[in-house]
Write a protein that holds these residues in place. Structure first.
Motif, PDB file in Angstrom:
ATOM      1  N   GLU A   1      -3.958   4.418  -6.902  1.00 58.78           N
ATOM      2  CA  GLU A   1      -4.901   4.942  -5.909  1.00 58.78           C
ATOM      3  C   GLU A   1      -5.205   6.407  -6.167  1.00 58.78           C
ATOM      4  O   GLU A   1      -4.368   7.138  -6.687  1.00 58.78           O
ATOM      5  CB  GLU A   1      -4.270   4.880  -4.518  1.00 58.78           C
ATOM      6  CG  GLU A   1      -4.135   3.511  -3.915  1.00 58.78           C
ATOM      7  CD  GLU A   1      -3.784   3.621  -2.429  1.00 58.78           C
ATOM      8  OE1 GLU A   1      -2.763   4.248  -2.098  1.00 58.78           O
ATOM      9  OE2 GLU A   1      -4.550   3.085  -1.621  1.00 58.78           O
TER      10      GLU A   1
ATOM     11  N   ASP B   1       0.845   5.197  -4.585  1.00 56.70           N
ATOM     12  CA  ASP B   1       0.237   6.136  -3.649  1.00 56.70           C
ATOM     13  C   ASP B   1      -0.464   7.276  -4.370  1.00 56.70           C
ATOM     14  O   ASP B   1      -0.001   7.766  -5.396  1.00 56.70           O
ATOM     15  CB  ASP B   1       1.289   6.707  -2.703  1.00 56.70           C
ATOM     16  CG  ASP B   1       0.630   7.503  -1.589  1.00 56.70           C
ATOM     17  OD1 ASP B   1      -0.068   6.879  -0.761  1.00 56.70           O
ATOM     18  OD2 ASP B   1       0.768   8.744  -1.581  1.00 56.70           O
TER      19      ASP B   1
ATOM     20  N   ASP C   1       0.834  -1.196   0.000  1.00 59.28           N
ATOM     21  CA  ASP C   1       0.000   0.000   0.000  1.00 59.28           C
ATOM     22  C   ASP C   1       0.876   1.257   0.000  1.00 59.28           C
ATOM     23  O   ASP C   1       2.013   1.206   0.472  1.00 59.28           O
ATOM     24  CB  ASP C   1      -0.851  -0.021   1.278  1.00 59.28           C
ATOM     25  CG  ASP C   1      -2.093   0.830   1.177  1.00 59.28           C
ATOM     26  OD1 ASP C   1      -2.296   1.492   0.138  1.00 59.28           O
ATOM     27  OD2 ASP C   1      -2.868   0.832   2.146  1.00 59.28           O
ATOM     28  N   ASP C   2       0.348   2.346  -0.513  1.00 58.83           N
ATOM     29  CA  ASP C   2       1.028   3.650  -0.488  1.00 58.83           C
ATOM     30  C   ASP C   2       2.445   3.536  -1.059  1.00 58.83           C
ATOM     31  O   ASP C   2       3.379   4.157  -0.542  1.00 58.83           O
ATOM     32  CB  ASP C   2       1.120   4.207   0.944  1.00 58.83           C
ATOM     33  CG  ASP C   2      -0.236   4.265   1.631  1.00 58.83           C
ATOM     34  OD1 ASP C   2      -1.260   4.291   0.917  1.00 58.83           O
ATOM     35  OD2 ASP C   2      -0.274   4.302   2.871  1.00 58.83           O
TER      36      ASP C   2
HETATM   37 MG    MG Z   1      -2.964   3.747   0.137  1.00 59.26          MG
END
Ligand code: MG
Ligand code: C2E
Ligand code: MG
Ligand code: MG
Length: 288
Positions: A245, A211, A188-189
């Protein structure tokens, strides 16, 4: 109060210090209140999950979503996870909250797969503290999937890259156990933490989530766009799927799609939805 403190401090000629400590005091009190309220929230079921669709950019279909927690506080209204997850992590309350998240999400995903979308995958965010003590809680939950008759492919686990940099050995063994059972792992990110390419070599990773800060600051030919393209190329060579994202504009979607990004998530494509609304969306997808 703060104004009085400011005045007193100025009068003493030490304004910045007093102002600062006053802020620390209110922060501290706010924190204490959240801790107290979090304990109540767990027992009174003030949490719910929302599900944000992850869209296949090549054909606009939806077979994936990210589960995100929401806290409906009886007096303060909706509290952002950004305001309580870090506190839950620091106090250890995250363990109990995560137990609830795991149960809630696995129950829903099982039902949705049986009823509407047999290859649905829901990804769940996890916190670094959950990997301590040999990831006891996560591995116990992973082990329970079989008797609950939940296909491991129904689940992905999201971790941030900082986690991979700490506690190498312990984290590796937990992630290995997760992946051995057939559960996907997402970073994630991606690009915002203590990034090191070596972990892309050492861990088997299924998804990279670019991200939203890169996606949102992207314009025709700036550095963010170049980084997005580079991440997409690198991931594809490593056989890792990319999810962008925070897609909010048509231009961002178009750029990322052209660059070969397979999946997207963001307000332009779909908002995080409460479970009934997400179910309606699955019904619509079925009819496509
Ligand atoms: Mg994220
Ligand atoms: P994250 O895992 O990176 O989740 C994505 C965040 O981006 C979500 O914020 C989502 O609502 C938001 N988002 C989605 N599309 C857009 C967009 O187009 N523009 C913008 N500006 N934002 C978008 P949310 O739900 O407030 O969650 C914030 C963070 O809190 C998450 O970041 C995650 O780190 C943490 N979190 C949320 N739910 C959970 C949970 O169940 N467990 C744990 N451990 N952490 C969670
Ligand atoms: Mg996430
Ligand atoms: Mg995150």
């Amino acid at each position: 109060n703060a104004d009085q403190a400011m005045y007193n401090a100025k009068a003493q000629g030490r304004n910045s210090i007093h102002y600062f400590t006053e802020h620390m005091r209110t922060d501290f009190l706010k924190r204490m209140e959240i801790i107290k309220d979090l304990r109540i929230a767990i027992t009174q079921q003030q949490f719910h999950m929302v599900y944000q669709p992850i869209v296949n950019l090549s054909n606009n279909t939806i077979t994936k979503a990210e589960a995100l927690i929401r806290w409906q506080h009886p007096e303060k209204g909706l509290i952002s996870p950004l305001d309580f997850i870090p506190i839950a992590e620091a106090t250890g309350l995250i363990t109990e909250i995560s137990e609830w998240i795991f149960n809630e999400v696995t129950q829903k995903v099982k039902y949705w797969r049986e009823t509407y979308c047999q290859n649905l995958m829901i990804s769940i965010n996890t916190s670094p503290v959950q990997y301590k003590n040999k990831g006891k809680q996560i591995t116990a939950w992973v082990d329970s999937l079989k008797e609950r008759e939940i296909d491991p492919q129904a689940i992905a686990i999201e971790i941030t890259e900082n986690l991979l940099m700490e506690n190498q050995a312990e984290v590796v063994s937990v992630l290995d156990q997760i992946r051995l059972k057939g559960i996907a792992v997402s970073i994630d990110d991606f690009g915002t933490g203590y990034c090191s390419f070596s972990y892309l070599k050492n861990y088997a990773i299924d998804y990279l989530k670019i991200d939203k800060s890169f996606v949102q600051n992207m314009s025709a030919d700036n550095k963010d766009a170049a980084l997005c393209e580079a991440i997409i190329v690198m991931a594809s060579k490593l056989n890792i799927d990319v999810i962008a994202e925070g897609i909010e504009t048509d231009q961002q979607k178009e750029f990322l799609t052209k660059a070969g990004c397979r999946y997207g998530q963001g307000y332009l494509l779909a908002m995080p939805l409460v479970k009934d609304d997400f179910e309606q969306l699955l019904i619509k997808e079925q009819k496509k």
